[in-house]
Design an enzyme around this catalytic site. Structure first.
Site, short mmCIF file in Angstrom:
data_model
loop_
_atom_site.label_atom_id
_atom_site.label_comp_id
_atom_site.label_asym_id
_atom_site.label_seq_id
_atom_site.Cartn_x
_atom_site.Cartn_y
_atom_site.Cartn_z
N TYR A 142 1.92 17.42 3.49
CA TYR A 142 2.66 16.94 2.31
C TYR A 142 2.66 17.98 1.20
O TYR A 142 3.56 18.01 0.37
CB TYR A 142 2.02 15.66 1.76
CG TYR A 142 2.51 14.37 2.39
CD1 TYR A 142 2.36 14.13 3.73
CD2 TYR A 142 3.12 13.40 1.60
CE1 TYR A 142 2.78 12.95 4.30
CE2 TYR A 142 3.55 12.21 2.16
CZ TYR A 142 3.39 11.99 3.50
OH TYR A 142 3.82 10.81 4.05
N LYS A 189 -5.94 15.46 15.91
CA LYS A 189 -5.21 15.99 17.07
C LYS A 189 -5.88 17.32 17.40
O LYS A 189 -5.25 18.39 17.42
CB LYS A 189 -3.72 16.13 16.71
CG LYS A 189 -2.81 16.47 17.87
CD LYS A 189 -2.58 15.34 18.86
CE LYS A 189 -1.83 15.84 20.06
NZ LYS A 189 -1.75 14.86 21.18
N ASP A 221 -2.49 10.12 18.90
CA ASP A 221 -1.56 9.42 19.79
C ASP A 221 -2.24 8.25 20.49
O ASP A 221 -1.66 7.17 20.65
CB ASP A 221 -0.91 10.40 20.80
CG ASP A 221 -1.91 11.33 21.48
OD1 ASP A 221 -3.08 11.39 21.06
OD2 ASP A 221 -1.51 12.01 22.44
N ASP A 245 -0.20 8.17 6.94
CA ASP A 245 1.05 7.55 6.50
C ASP A 245 1.65 6.73 7.64
O ASP A 245 2.03 5.58 7.48
CB ASP A 245 2.03 8.65 6.05
CG ASP A 245 3.37 8.08 5.63
OD1 ASP A 245 3.38 7.09 4.87
OD2 ASP A 245 4.41 8.61 6.07
N ASP A 249 1.52 2.22 8.31
CA ASP A 249 2.72 1.37 8.48
C ASP A 249 2.59 0.59 9.78
O ASP A 249 2.89 -0.60 9.84
CB ASP A 249 4.00 2.23 8.54
CG ASP A 249 4.69 2.33 7.18
OD1 ASP A 249 4.00 2.21 6.15
OD2 ASP A 249 5.92 2.55 7.16
C1 IPM Z 1 3.46 5.80 1.32
C2 IPM Z 1 4.91 6.24 1.26
C3 IPM Z 1 4.98 7.61 0.61
C4 IPM Z 1 4.20 8.58 1.48
C5 IPM Z 1 6.42 8.12 0.37
C6 IPM Z 1 7.24 7.14 -0.46
C7 IPM Z 1 6.45 9.50 -0.25
O1 IPM Z 1 5.47 6.22 2.52
O2 IPM Z 1 2.85 5.65 0.25
O3 IPM Z 1 2.95 5.61 2.42
O4 IPM Z 1 4.75 9.12 2.45
O5 IPM Z 1 3.04 8.81 1.18
MG MG Z 2 4.18 5.47 4.03
#
Ligand code: IPM
Ligand code: MG
Length: 351
Positions: A142, A189, A221, A245, A249
């Site tokens: 990032y 990884k 993975d 990240d 999710d």
């Molecule tokens: C998160 C989001 C952010 C990230 C984006 C909006 C930049 O997906 O907080 O997980 O990738 O960190």
């Molecule tokens: Mg995110």
């Protein structure tokens, strides 16, 4: 306690869900005799529209001089579909994380007894899941060197980590594991990436300082697969920025709705609390978004000040609203769908 809280509503559904968290916190402050001084500030697309910068200096000053930050969401579709946009709302979020030194992102995943059948995963797989990711938040790909070469036909992003960055994140992971079920999983990884080999080497060297914690090392993975197969086998997971990240999710699916999962980003001094869902632009302004992830983020905020009775009071009232069906449309399933603001009012009055 007197608390100065920077309030960054941001974009999309951010302002609506933040309003509900404020109602709940104010009700709680009244009950437990705290004084909360909310300090609103601009961020994201809203700040670009107003002053041309997604994280203006004024906002940074407000955050840096507050006791904590409560954050809604950032992002707007008009930027997503324009790869040539010079300023993006997300840059504000990344700059904020970096300038406030928020290096550890704590993302818990748990299930709610009354919602267990809302998850797309089978009940017997997810029952009892209670895990927490510690995602490194201010390093890695990032923030590494990126650019274009070859007249724009070649692009690169680089993932860089220092031993120090890994140590401070891993330290939080070990400490958290000590307080929980003493299992720590380092996700990397290391069979391919040099930065992952440094992660593994660094965490291995720290093991002797935490003799009670059992550490496992797994490739990202494999974790992506096992996380939805047997989530209750995990407790504390530490990982680098991009892996975290993606995996967080994925993990949110276990709970049944992304609208439920809170998070905390912690640093040396200040902490920021935010729902893990994004700005959900399709729902903006409609009073339909689920405010619970933000309300539960506020519970983490109280935890951050060691006000655990207050934090528990929020979790209790949230559980009560779920079991009594006072829910927004994402969870209503044929029953009555309450408005965002109605859920907030209900929670505040039941505090
Ligand atoms: C998160 C989001 C952010 C990230 C984006 C909006 C930049 O997906 O907080 O997980 O990738 O960190
Ligand atoms: Mg995110």
């Amino acid at each position: 306690m007197k608390l100065n809280i920077a309030l960054l509503a941001g974009d999309g559904i951010g302002p609506e869900v933040i309003d509900q968290a404020v109602k709940v916190c104010d009700a709680l402050a009244k009950k437990y005799n705290h004084e909360i001084n909310w300090r609103p500030a601009l961020t994201g697309a809203a700040a670009i529209d107003a002053v041309g910068d997604p994280y203006p200096d004024e906002t940074h000053n407000i955050c840096a001089t507050s006791d904590a930050v409560l954050f809604g969401a950032i992002g707007h579709p008009k930027y997503d579909n324009d790869p040539s946009a010079k300023v993006r709302p997300e840059q504000g979020l990344l700059r904020m994380r970096q300038k406030l030194g928020l290096f550890a992102n704590v993302r818990p995943t748990f299930t709610f007894p009354s919602l267990i059948d809302k998850s797309p995963l089978k009940r017997e797989r997810i029952e009892g899941t209670d895990l927490v990711f510690l995602r490194e938040l201010t390093g890695g790909i990032y923030f590494g060197k990126r650019g274009r070469e070859d007249n724009g036909d070649t692009a690169y992003d680089t993932c860089t980590y220092t031993r120090k960055e890994i140590q401070r994140l891993a330290k939080k992971g070990f400490e958290m594991a000590e307080k929980r079920s003493k299992r720590l999983c380092c996700v990397d990884k290391a069979n391919v990436l040099e930065s992952s080999r440094l992660w593994r080497e660094t965490v291995q060297a720290m093991e002797k300082d935490y003799p009670d914690v059992k550490v496992s090392y797994e490739f990202v993975d494999a974790v992506a697969m096992r996380l939805v197969q047997w989530p209750s086998e995990y407790d504390v997971l530490i990982t680098e920025n991009l892996f975290g990240d993606i995996l967080t999710d994925e993990a949110s699916v276990i709970s049944g709705s992304m609208g439920l999962m809170p998070s905390a980003s912690i640093g040396e001094k200040i902490a920021l609390y935010e729902p893990i869902h994004g700005s959900y632009p399709q729902a903006a302004g409609k009073d339909i978004a689920n405010p619970l992830a933000t309300v539960l983020s506020a519970a983490m905020l109280f935890d951050g000040f060691n006000l655990s009775e207050e934090a528990e009071a929020i979790r209790k009232v949230v559980n009560k609203s779920l079991s009594e069906g006072i829910v927004t449309e994402d969870l209503a399933e044929g029953g009555r769908a309450y408005k965002t603001s109605e859920v907030g009012d209900w929670l505040a009055s039941h505090i």
